[in-house]
Design an enzyme around this catalytic site. Sequence first.
Site, PDB file in Angstrom:
ATOM      1  N   CYS A 243       0.876  -1.184   0.000  1.00 28.29           N
ATOM      2  CA  CYS A 243       0.000   0.000   0.000  1.00 28.29           C
ATOM      3  C   CYS A 243       0.903   1.221   0.000  1.00 28.29           C
ATOM      4  O   CYS A 243       0.951   1.988   0.963  1.00 28.29           O
ATOM      5  CB  CYS A 243      -0.927   0.006   1.215  1.00 28.29           C
ATOM      6  SG  CYS A 243      -1.986  -1.447   1.374  1.00 28.29           S
ATOM      7  N   ALA A 244       1.620   1.418  -1.098  1.00 33.73           N
ATOM      8  CA  ALA A 244       2.738   2.356  -1.123  1.00 33.73           C
ATOM      9  C   ALA A 244       2.316   3.815  -1.049  1.00 33.73           C
ATOM     10  O   ALA A 244       3.078   4.665  -0.596  1.00 33.73           O
ATOM     11  CB  ALA A 244       3.580   2.123  -2.379  1.00 33.73           C
ATOM     12  N   LYS A 249       7.445   5.243   2.560  1.00 35.96           N
ATOM     13  CA  LYS A 249       8.122   4.069   3.113  1.00 35.96           C
ATOM     14  C   LYS A 249       8.899   3.322   2.029  1.00 35.96           C
ATOM     15  O   LYS A 249       9.917   2.682   2.330  1.00 35.96           O
ATOM     16  CB  LYS A 249       7.111   3.166   3.815  1.00 35.96           C
ATOM     17  CG  LYS A 249       6.507   3.803   5.067  1.00 35.96           C
ATOM     18  CD  LYS A 249       5.563   2.867   5.777  1.00 35.96           C
ATOM     19  CE  LYS A 249       4.966   3.534   7.015  1.00 35.96           C
ATOM     20  NZ  LYS A 249       4.089   4.671   6.668  1.00 35.96           N
ATOM     21  N   ASP A 267      -0.089   0.058  -5.378  1.00 34.78           N
ATOM     22  CA  ASP A 267      -1.180   0.875  -4.854  1.00 34.78           C
ATOM     23  C   ASP A 267      -2.359   0.791  -5.817  1.00 34.78           C
ATOM     24  O   ASP A 267      -2.201   0.353  -6.977  1.00 34.78           O
ATOM     25  CB  ASP A 267      -0.750   2.336  -4.663  1.00 34.78           C
ATOM     26  CG  ASP A 267      -1.615   3.056  -3.634  1.00 34.78           C
ATOM     27  OD1 ASP A 267      -1.312   2.942  -2.435  1.00 34.78           O
ATOM     28  OD2 ASP A 267      -2.599   3.707  -4.027  1.00 34.78           O
ATOM     29  N   ASP A 313       1.105  -1.103   4.762  1.00 36.33           N
ATOM     30  CA  ASP A 313       0.760   0.120   5.496  1.00 36.33           C
ATOM     31  C   ASP A 313      -0.703   0.396   5.167  1.00 36.33           C
ATOM     32  O   ASP A 313      -1.018   1.115   4.232  1.00 36.33           O
ATOM     33  CB  ASP A 313       1.672   1.263   5.056  1.00 36.33           C
ATOM     34  CG  ASP A 313       1.430   2.537   5.844  1.00 36.33           C
ATOM     35  OD1 ASP A 313       0.676   2.491   6.834  1.00 36.33           O
ATOM     36  OD2 ASP A 313       1.975   3.581   5.455  1.00 36.33           O
ATOM     37  N   CYS A 366      -1.482   4.021  10.877  1.00 39.01           N
ATOM     38  CA  CYS A 366      -1.287   5.253  11.654  1.00 39.01           C
ATOM     39  C   CYS A 366      -2.530   5.469  12.508  1.00 39.01           C
ATOM     40  O   CYS A 366      -3.073   6.571  12.602  1.00 39.01           O
ATOM     41  CB  CYS A 366      -0.994   6.445  10.760  1.00 39.01           C
ATOM     42  SG  CYS A 366      -2.165   6.687   9.404  1.00 39.01           S
TER      43      CYS A 366
END
Length: 430
Positions: A243-244, A249, A267, A313, A366
Amino acid sequence: MTPAGRLQAAIELLEAIGADRRPADAVANEFLRTRRFIGGGDRRDISETVWAVLRARRRLGWWIERVGATPTPRLMVLALMVLGGTTVHRAAAEFGGSRFAPPALDEAERRALEKLDKHTLDHPNMTEGIRLEMPDFVVPLLRARFGDRLEAESDALMQPAPLDMRVNLLKTTREEAIGLLAKAKLKAEPTKLSPWGVRLASRQSVTSAAPFRDGLVEIQDEGSQLVALLADAKPGMRVADYCAGAGGKTLALAMTMENKGHIIACDVSTPRLDGAIKRLRRAGVHNAERHLLEPGDKWTKRQAGKFDVVLVDAPCTGTGTWRRNPDARLRLTETDLAELTVKQAAILDDAQRLVKPGGALIYATCSMLGAENEDQIAGFLARHPSFHITPVGEAFPAYLRDDTLRLSPARDGTDGFFACRMERSATPPT
Protein backbone atom coordinates in the site's frame (compact mmCIF):
# COMPACT_ATOMS: atom_id res chain seq x y z
CA MET A 1 -1.08 41.41 4.08
CA THR A 2 -2.39 43.16 7.16
CA PRO A 3 -3.38 41.14 10.26
CA ALA A 4 -7.02 41.85 9.43
CA GLY A 5 -6.49 40.69 5.84
CA ARG A 6 -5.01 37.43 7.10
CA LEU A 7 -8.03 36.92 9.35
CA GLN A 8 -10.37 37.37 6.39
CA ALA A 9 -8.36 34.86 4.37
CA ALA A 10 -8.51 32.39 7.27
CA ILE A 11 -12.29 32.76 7.44
CA GLU A 12 -12.59 32.19 3.69
CA LEU A 13 -10.38 29.10 3.90
CA LEU A 14 -12.50 27.69 6.74
CA GLU A 15 -15.59 28.26 4.62
CA ALA A 16 -13.93 26.42 1.72
CA ILE A 17 -12.98 23.48 3.96
CA GLY A 18 -16.53 23.27 5.30
CA ALA A 19 -17.97 23.13 1.79
CA ASP A 20 -15.53 20.50 0.46
CA ARG A 21 -15.38 16.80 1.22
CA ARG A 22 -11.63 16.60 0.61
CA PRO A 23 -9.11 16.66 3.50
CA ALA A 24 -8.39 20.14 4.82
CA ASP A 25 -4.76 20.15 3.69
CA ALA A 26 -5.78 19.47 0.08
CA VAL A 27 -8.33 22.29 0.19
CA ALA A 28 -5.81 24.63 1.81
CA ASN A 29 -3.11 23.86 -0.76
CA GLU A 30 -5.48 24.68 -3.63
CA PHE A 31 -6.83 27.77 -1.86
CA LEU A 32 -3.38 29.24 -1.28
CA ARG A 33 -1.98 28.20 -4.66
CA THR A 34 -4.72 30.08 -6.51
CA ARG A 35 -4.11 33.26 -4.49
CA ARG A 36 -0.62 34.20 -5.53
CA PHE A 37 -0.84 37.54 -3.73
CA ILE A 38 -0.55 35.66 -0.41
CA GLY A 39 3.13 35.51 0.56
CA GLY A 40 4.94 32.75 2.45
CA GLY A 41 4.75 34.38 5.88
CA ASP A 42 1.10 35.22 5.37
CA ARG A 43 0.38 31.62 4.35
CA ARG A 44 1.87 30.34 7.60
CA ASP A 45 -0.17 32.77 9.71
CA ILE A 46 -3.40 31.95 7.84
CA SER A 47 -2.79 28.21 8.13
CA GLU A 48 -1.99 28.48 11.84
CA THR A 49 -5.29 30.25 12.48
CA VAL A 50 -7.29 27.73 10.46
CA TRP A 51 -5.62 24.70 12.04
CA ALA A 52 -6.08 26.19 15.52
CA VAL A 53 -9.83 26.44 14.83
CA LEU A 54 -9.96 22.87 13.51
CA ARG A 55 -8.12 21.55 16.57
CA ALA A 56 -10.60 23.26 18.88
CA ARG A 57 -13.68 22.76 16.69
CA ARG A 58 -15.85 20.80 19.14
CA ARG A 59 -15.11 23.10 22.08
CA LEU A 60 -15.65 26.24 20.01
CA GLY A 61 -18.95 24.87 18.76
CA TRP A 62 -20.00 24.03 22.32
CA TRP A 63 -19.30 27.58 23.53
CA ILE A 64 -20.95 29.30 20.57
CA GLU A 65 -24.10 27.22 20.88
CA ARG A 66 -24.09 27.78 24.66
CA VAL A 67 -24.39 31.54 24.10
CA GLY A 68 -27.21 31.02 21.59
CA ALA A 69 -25.30 31.60 18.36
CA THR A 70 -24.46 29.55 15.28
CA PRO A 71 -20.85 28.28 14.90
CA THR A 72 -19.99 29.86 11.56
CA PRO A 73 -16.32 30.03 10.46
CA ARG A 74 -16.31 33.74 11.16
CA LEU A 75 -17.68 33.37 14.69
CA MET A 76 -15.35 30.44 15.42
CA VAL A 77 -12.34 32.62 14.58
CA LEU A 78 -13.70 35.37 16.82
CA ALA A 79 -14.48 32.92 19.63
CA LEU A 80 -10.97 31.46 19.42
CA MET A 81 -9.56 34.96 19.86
CA VAL A 82 -11.75 35.89 22.83
CA LEU A 83 -11.50 32.53 24.61
CA GLY A 84 -7.75 32.75 24.08
CA GLY A 85 -7.57 36.02 26.02
CA THR A 86 -8.12 38.74 23.39
CA THR A 87 -10.54 41.40 24.61
CA VAL A 88 -13.82 41.83 22.76
CA HIS A 89 -12.85 45.42 21.92
CA ARG A 90 -9.52 44.35 20.40
CA ALA A 91 -11.09 41.47 18.45
CA ALA A 92 -13.80 43.77 17.09
CA ALA A 93 -11.15 46.27 15.99
CA GLU A 94 -9.76 43.72 13.52
CA PHE A 95 -13.13 43.55 11.77
CA GLY A 96 -14.34 46.31 9.49
CA GLY A 97 -11.44 48.66 10.01
CA SER A 98 -9.74 48.45 6.61
CA ARG A 99 -10.33 47.62 2.97
CA PHE A 100 -9.35 43.94 3.19
CA ALA A 101 -10.56 43.29 6.72
CA PRO A 102 -13.56 41.09 7.53
CA PRO A 103 -16.87 43.02 7.72
CA ALA A 104 -17.58 44.73 11.03
CA LEU A 105 -19.29 42.80 13.81
CA ASP A 106 -23.07 42.89 13.92
CA GLU A 107 -24.95 43.21 17.19
CA ALA A 108 -25.61 39.47 17.51
CA GLU A 109 -21.92 38.66 17.11
CA ARG A 110 -20.92 41.32 19.63
CA ARG A 111 -23.44 40.00 22.19
CA ALA A 112 -22.14 36.47 21.71
CA LEU A 113 -18.54 37.58 22.24
CA GLU A 114 -19.45 39.57 25.33
CA LYS A 115 -20.93 36.41 26.82
CA LEU A 116 -17.70 34.55 26.01
CA ASP A 117 -15.50 37.26 27.52
CA LYS A 118 -13.43 36.22 30.55
CA HIS A 119 -13.96 32.50 29.79
CA THR A 120 -11.37 30.02 28.56
CA LEU A 121 -11.67 27.33 25.92
CA ASP A 122 -12.28 24.49 28.40
CA HIS A 123 -15.31 24.16 30.70
CA PRO A 124 -16.16 21.49 33.31
CA ASN A 125 -19.63 20.95 31.83
CA MET A 126 -18.26 19.73 28.51
CA THR A 127 -18.66 16.05 27.73
CA GLU A 128 -15.48 13.99 27.56
CA GLY A 129 -15.63 13.75 23.78
CA ILE A 130 -15.95 17.52 23.39
CA ARG A 131 -13.23 18.23 25.95
CA LEU A 132 -10.84 15.76 24.31
CA GLU A 133 -11.76 16.94 20.78
CA MET A 134 -12.64 13.52 19.40
CA PRO A 135 -15.79 11.67 18.30
CA ASP A 136 -17.77 10.33 21.27
CA PHE A 137 -17.50 6.71 20.09
CA VAL A 138 -13.69 6.93 19.96
CA VAL A 139 -13.29 7.96 23.62
CA PRO A 140 -13.83 4.48 25.17
CA LEU A 141 -11.72 2.88 22.43
CA LEU A 142 -8.74 5.11 23.20
CA ARG A 143 -9.41 4.86 26.95
CA ALA A 144 -8.98 1.09 26.56
CA ARG A 145 -5.60 1.72 24.95
CA PHE A 146 -4.23 4.47 27.19
CA GLY A 147 -6.15 4.33 30.47
CA ASP A 148 -5.15 7.26 32.68
CA ARG A 149 -2.78 8.50 29.95
CA LEU A 150 -5.65 9.37 27.62
CA GLU A 151 -5.81 13.03 28.66
CA ALA A 152 -2.09 13.50 28.06
CA GLU A 153 -2.32 11.80 24.68
CA SER A 154 -5.36 13.90 23.77
CA ASP A 155 -3.48 17.08 24.69
CA ALA A 156 -0.57 15.97 22.49
CA LEU A 157 -2.95 15.27 19.60
CA MET A 158 -4.17 18.88 19.84
CA GLN A 159 -0.67 20.32 19.42
CA PRO A 160 0.93 21.13 16.06
CA ALA A 161 3.11 18.28 14.81
CA PRO A 162 6.87 18.84 14.45
CA LEU A 163 8.54 18.70 11.06
CA ASP A 164 10.57 15.52 10.77
CA MET A 165 12.73 14.46 7.85
CA ARG A 166 14.53 11.24 6.98
CA VAL A 167 18.10 11.57 5.79
CA ASN A 168 18.73 9.69 2.54
CA LEU A 169 21.75 7.53 3.35
CA LEU A 170 22.10 6.70 -0.34
CA LYS A 171 23.44 10.23 -0.81
CA THR A 172 24.69 11.56 2.53
CA THR A 173 25.01 10.98 6.29
CA ARG A 174 22.85 12.42 9.03
CA GLU A 175 25.68 14.64 10.28
CA GLU A 176 26.37 16.01 6.79
CA ALA A 177 22.66 16.58 6.17
CA ILE A 178 22.30 18.59 9.39
CA GLY A 179 25.21 20.77 8.27
CA LEU A 180 23.75 21.31 4.80
CA LEU A 181 20.37 22.16 6.30
CA ALA A 182 22.08 24.70 8.55
CA LYS A 183 23.64 26.34 5.49
CA ALA A 184 20.10 26.61 4.10
CA LYS A 185 19.13 28.33 7.41
CA LEU A 186 17.18 25.29 8.57
CA LYS A 187 18.17 24.31 12.10
CA ALA A 188 17.76 20.57 12.66
CA GLU A 189 18.80 18.04 15.26
CA PRO A 190 18.88 14.23 15.32
CA THR A 191 15.63 12.47 16.24
CA LYS A 192 15.67 10.42 19.44
CA LEU A 193 14.30 7.16 18.06
CA SER A 194 15.03 6.92 14.34
CA PRO A 195 18.70 6.51 13.37
CA TRP A 196 18.00 8.32 10.09
CA GLY A 197 15.79 11.17 11.30
CA VAL A 198 16.23 14.89 11.87
CA ARG A 199 13.71 17.24 13.44
CA LEU A 200 13.53 20.93 12.62
CA ALA A 201 13.44 23.39 15.49
CA SER A 202 10.27 24.93 14.04
CA ARG A 203 7.99 24.36 11.09
CA GLN A 204 9.65 25.92 8.07
CA SER A 205 9.40 25.66 4.32
CA VAL A 206 11.92 23.02 3.25
CA THR A 207 10.86 22.01 -0.26
CA SER A 208 12.74 24.89 -1.87
CA ALA A 209 15.95 24.21 0.09
CA ALA A 210 18.85 22.54 -1.75
CA PRO A 211 19.07 19.47 0.57
CA PHE A 212 15.45 18.62 -0.25
CA ARG A 213 15.65 19.44 -3.96
CA ASP A 214 18.77 17.30 -4.28
CA GLY A 215 17.13 14.30 -2.59
CA LEU A 216 19.31 14.36 0.53
CA VAL A 217 16.33 14.55 2.89
CA GLU A 218 12.68 13.55 2.64
CA ILE A 219 9.78 14.74 4.80
CA GLN A 220 8.67 11.77 6.92
CA ASP A 221 7.43 11.52 10.51
CA GLU A 222 9.82 9.75 12.86
CA GLY A 223 7.18 7.11 13.59
CA SER A 224 6.84 6.27 9.92
CA GLN A 225 10.61 5.89 9.74
CA LEU A 226 10.48 3.36 12.57
CA VAL A 227 7.96 1.26 10.66
CA ALA A 228 10.49 1.04 7.82
CA LEU A 229 13.18 0.14 10.34
CA LEU A 230 11.01 -2.70 11.63
CA ALA A 231 10.68 -4.08 8.09
CA ASP A 232 14.47 -4.67 8.11
CA ALA A 233 14.74 -4.85 4.31
CA LYS A 234 18.31 -5.74 3.35
CA PRO A 235 20.39 -5.46 0.16
CA GLY A 236 19.53 -8.10 -2.41
CA MET A 237 16.05 -8.85 -1.07
CA ARG A 238 12.84 -8.84 -3.03
CA VAL A 239 10.42 -6.46 -1.29
CA ALA A 240 6.82 -5.36 -1.88
CA ASP A 241 5.37 -2.16 -0.44
CA TYR A 242 1.77 -3.27 -0.87
CA CYS A 243 0.00 0.00 0.00
CA ALA A 244 2.74 2.36 -1.12
CA GLY A 245 0.70 5.54 -1.54
CA ALA A 246 3.05 8.40 -2.39
CA GLY A 247 6.08 6.23 -1.60
CA GLY A 248 7.39 7.52 1.73
CA LYS A 249 8.12 4.07 3.11
CA THR A 250 9.20 2.77 -0.31
CA LEU A 251 11.97 5.38 -0.24
CA ALA A 252 13.09 4.28 3.22
CA LEU A 253 13.03 0.60 2.25
CA ALA A 254 15.09 1.27 -0.88
CA MET A 255 17.59 3.12 1.28
CA THR A 256 18.03 0.22 3.73
CA MET A 257 18.44 -2.07 0.72
CA GLU A 258 21.29 0.20 -0.49
CA ASN A 259 19.74 0.24 -3.98
CA LYS A 260 20.42 -3.50 -4.26
CA GLY A 261 17.71 -6.04 -4.84
CA HIS A 262 14.20 -5.33 -6.08
CA ILE A 263 11.34 -3.36 -4.55
CA ILE A 264 7.85 -3.02 -6.01
CA ALA A 265 5.59 -0.16 -4.92
CA CYS A 266 1.94 -1.23 -5.21
CA ASP A 267 -1.18 0.88 -4.85
CA VAL A 268 -4.72 1.23 -6.19
CA SER A 269 -4.15 4.89 -7.20
CA THR A 270 -2.28 5.93 -10.34
CA PRO A 271 -1.77 9.56 -9.18
CA ARG A 272 -0.25 8.38 -5.91
CA LEU A 273 2.12 6.03 -7.71
CA ASP A 274 3.08 8.79 -10.15
CA GLY A 275 4.00 10.94 -7.17
CA ALA A 276 6.03 8.08 -5.71
CA ILE A 277 8.06 7.70 -8.91
CA LYS A 278 9.00 11.39 -8.85
CA ARG A 279 10.20 11.08 -5.26
CA LEU A 280 12.17 7.92 -6.02
CA ARG A 281 13.99 9.62 -8.88
CA ARG A 282 14.89 12.62 -6.74
CA ALA A 283 16.27 10.29 -4.06
CA GLY A 284 18.45 8.43 -6.56
CA VAL A 285 16.58 5.13 -6.13
CA HIS A 286 16.92 2.76 -9.10
CA ASN A 287 15.93 -0.63 -7.67
CA ALA A 288 12.19 0.15 -7.48
CA GLU A 289 9.28 -0.18 -9.85
CA ARG A 290 5.56 0.36 -9.46
CA HIS A 291 2.51 -1.82 -9.92
CA LEU A 292 -1.09 -0.62 -10.07
CA LEU A 293 -3.44 -2.97 -8.22
CA GLU A 294 -6.70 -3.20 -10.15
CA PRO A 295 -9.90 -5.27 -9.76
CA GLY A 296 -9.38 -8.70 -11.30
CA ASP A 297 -5.61 -8.22 -11.29
CA LYS A 298 -3.82 -11.59 -11.21
CA TRP A 299 -0.42 -10.10 -10.33
CA THR A 300 -0.63 -11.16 -6.68
CA LYS A 301 -1.45 -14.73 -7.70
CA ARG A 302 1.45 -14.84 -10.17
CA GLN A 303 3.87 -13.41 -7.60
CA ALA A 304 2.81 -15.72 -4.75
CA GLY A 305 5.64 -16.79 -2.46
CA LYS A 306 8.32 -14.70 -4.18
CA PHE A 307 9.00 -11.89 -1.68
CA ASP A 308 11.36 -11.74 1.29
CA VAL A 309 9.50 -8.79 2.85
CA VAL A 310 5.99 -7.48 2.29
CA LEU A 311 4.95 -4.24 3.97
CA VAL A 312 1.24 -3.48 4.36
CA ASP A 313 0.76 0.12 5.50
CA ALA A 314 -3.00 -0.30 5.55
CA PRO A 315 -5.67 2.34 4.98
CA CYS A 316 -7.02 3.27 8.40
CA THR A 317 -8.87 5.88 10.45
CA GLY A 318 -5.70 7.94 10.86
CA THR A 319 -6.33 8.61 14.55
CA GLY A 320 -2.58 8.73 15.07
CA THR A 321 -2.21 11.67 12.67
CA TRP A 322 -4.78 14.00 14.21
CA ARG A 323 -2.00 16.48 15.06
CA ARG A 324 -1.51 16.99 11.32
CA ASN A 325 -5.08 16.36 10.18
CA PRO A 326 -7.40 17.75 12.87
CA ASP A 327 -10.30 17.88 10.41
CA ALA A 328 -10.18 14.07 10.13
CA ARG A 329 -11.50 13.65 13.66
CA LEU A 330 -14.58 15.69 12.70
CA ARG A 331 -15.45 13.33 9.84
CA LEU A 332 -14.74 9.94 11.41
CA THR A 333 -17.78 7.73 12.08
CA GLU A 334 -18.39 4.26 13.51
CA THR A 335 -19.37 3.16 10.00
CA ASP A 336 -15.97 4.27 8.70
CA LEU A 337 -14.23 2.17 11.33
CA ALA A 338 -16.36 -0.89 10.58
CA GLU A 339 -15.74 -0.62 6.83
CA LEU A 340 -12.00 -0.07 7.27
CA THR A 341 -11.50 -3.12 9.47
CA VAL A 342 -13.10 -5.31 6.81
CA LYS A 343 -10.86 -3.76 4.14
CA GLN A 344 -7.73 -4.17 6.29
CA ALA A 345 -8.39 -7.88 6.81
CA ALA A 346 -8.95 -8.40 3.09
CA ILE A 347 -5.72 -6.57 2.21
CA LEU A 348 -3.74 -8.67 4.68
CA ASP A 349 -5.21 -11.86 3.27
CA ASP A 350 -4.19 -10.81 -0.24
CA ALA A 351 -0.73 -9.54 0.66
CA GLN A 352 0.29 -12.60 2.68
CA ARG A 353 0.21 -14.65 -0.50
CA LEU A 354 3.32 -12.80 -1.69
CA VAL A 355 5.45 -13.84 1.30
CA LYS A 356 7.83 -16.71 0.70
CA PRO A 357 8.52 -19.37 3.35
CA GLY A 358 10.75 -17.77 5.97
CA GLY A 359 9.78 -14.30 4.68
CA ALA A 360 8.28 -11.41 6.67
CA LEU A 361 4.94 -9.62 6.56
CA ILE A 362 4.78 -6.24 8.29
CA TYR A 363 1.37 -4.79 9.06
CA ALA A 364 1.22 -1.10 9.99
CA THR A 365 -1.35 1.64 10.53
CA CYS A 366 -1.29 5.25 11.65
CA SER A 367 -4.15 4.39 14.00
CA MET A 368 -4.25 3.94 17.78
CA LEU A 369 -7.46 1.88 17.83
CA GLY A 370 -7.27 -1.77 18.86
CA ALA A 371 -9.85 -2.84 16.27
CA GLU A 372 -7.43 -1.80 13.51
CA ASN A 373 -4.30 -3.08 15.20
CA GLU A 374 -4.15 -5.86 17.79
CA ASP A 375 -7.54 -7.25 16.77
CA GLN A 376 -6.46 -7.38 13.13
CA ILE A 377 -3.30 -9.29 14.03
CA ALA A 378 -5.20 -11.76 16.21
CA GLY A 379 -7.70 -12.41 13.43
CA PHE A 380 -4.98 -12.76 10.80
CA LEU A 381 -2.97 -15.28 12.84
CA ALA A 382 -6.10 -17.32 13.44
CA ARG A 383 -6.74 -17.45 9.69
CA HIS A 384 -3.09 -18.04 8.74
CA PRO A 385 -1.36 -20.28 11.31
CA SER A 386 1.79 -20.48 9.17
CA PHE A 387 2.68 -16.98 10.43
CA HIS A 388 4.02 -16.01 13.85
CA ILE A 389 4.92 -12.66 15.43
CA THR A 390 8.57 -11.62 15.54
CA PRO A 391 9.11 -9.27 18.52
CA VAL A 392 10.60 -5.81 18.01
CA GLY A 393 14.37 -6.19 18.09
CA GLU A 394 17.43 -4.44 19.47
CA ALA A 395 17.48 -1.74 16.79
CA PHE A 396 14.84 -0.01 18.94
CA PRO A 397 15.06 1.53 22.43
CA ALA A 398 14.45 -0.99 25.20
CA TYR A 399 11.03 0.37 26.17
CA LEU A 400 9.73 -0.24 22.63
CA ARG A 401 10.87 -3.87 22.44
CA ASP A 402 7.63 -5.80 22.54
CA ASP A 403 5.62 -8.13 20.35
CA THR A 404 4.37 -5.09 18.44
CA LEU A 405 5.49 -1.51 17.90
CA ARG A 406 3.14 1.05 19.47
CA LEU A 407 3.97 4.75 19.18
CA SER A 408 2.05 7.74 20.50
CA PRO A 409 2.44 11.54 20.39
CA ALA A 410 2.63 12.20 24.15
CA ARG A 411 5.02 9.40 25.08
CA ASP A 412 7.17 9.19 21.95
CA GLY A 413 6.80 12.57 20.23
CA THR A 414 5.77 10.85 16.99
CA ASP A 415 2.48 10.31 15.21
CA GLY A 416 0.48 7.40 16.61
CA PHE A 417 1.70 4.31 14.77
CA PHE A 418 1.18 0.60 15.17
CA ALA A 419 3.29 -2.06 13.46
CA CYS A 420 3.69 -5.79 13.78
CA ARG A 421 6.31 -7.98 12.09
CA MET A 422 5.23 -11.54 11.32
CA GLU A 423 7.21 -14.29 9.65
CA ARG A 424 5.97 -17.23 7.64
CA SER A 425 7.30 -20.56 8.81
CA ALA A 426 9.96 -22.04 6.54
CA THR A 427 8.11 -25.35 6.69
CA PRO A 428 4.33 -25.87 6.89
CA PRO A 429 2.94 -26.39 10.42
CA THR A 430 2.29 -29.99 11.40
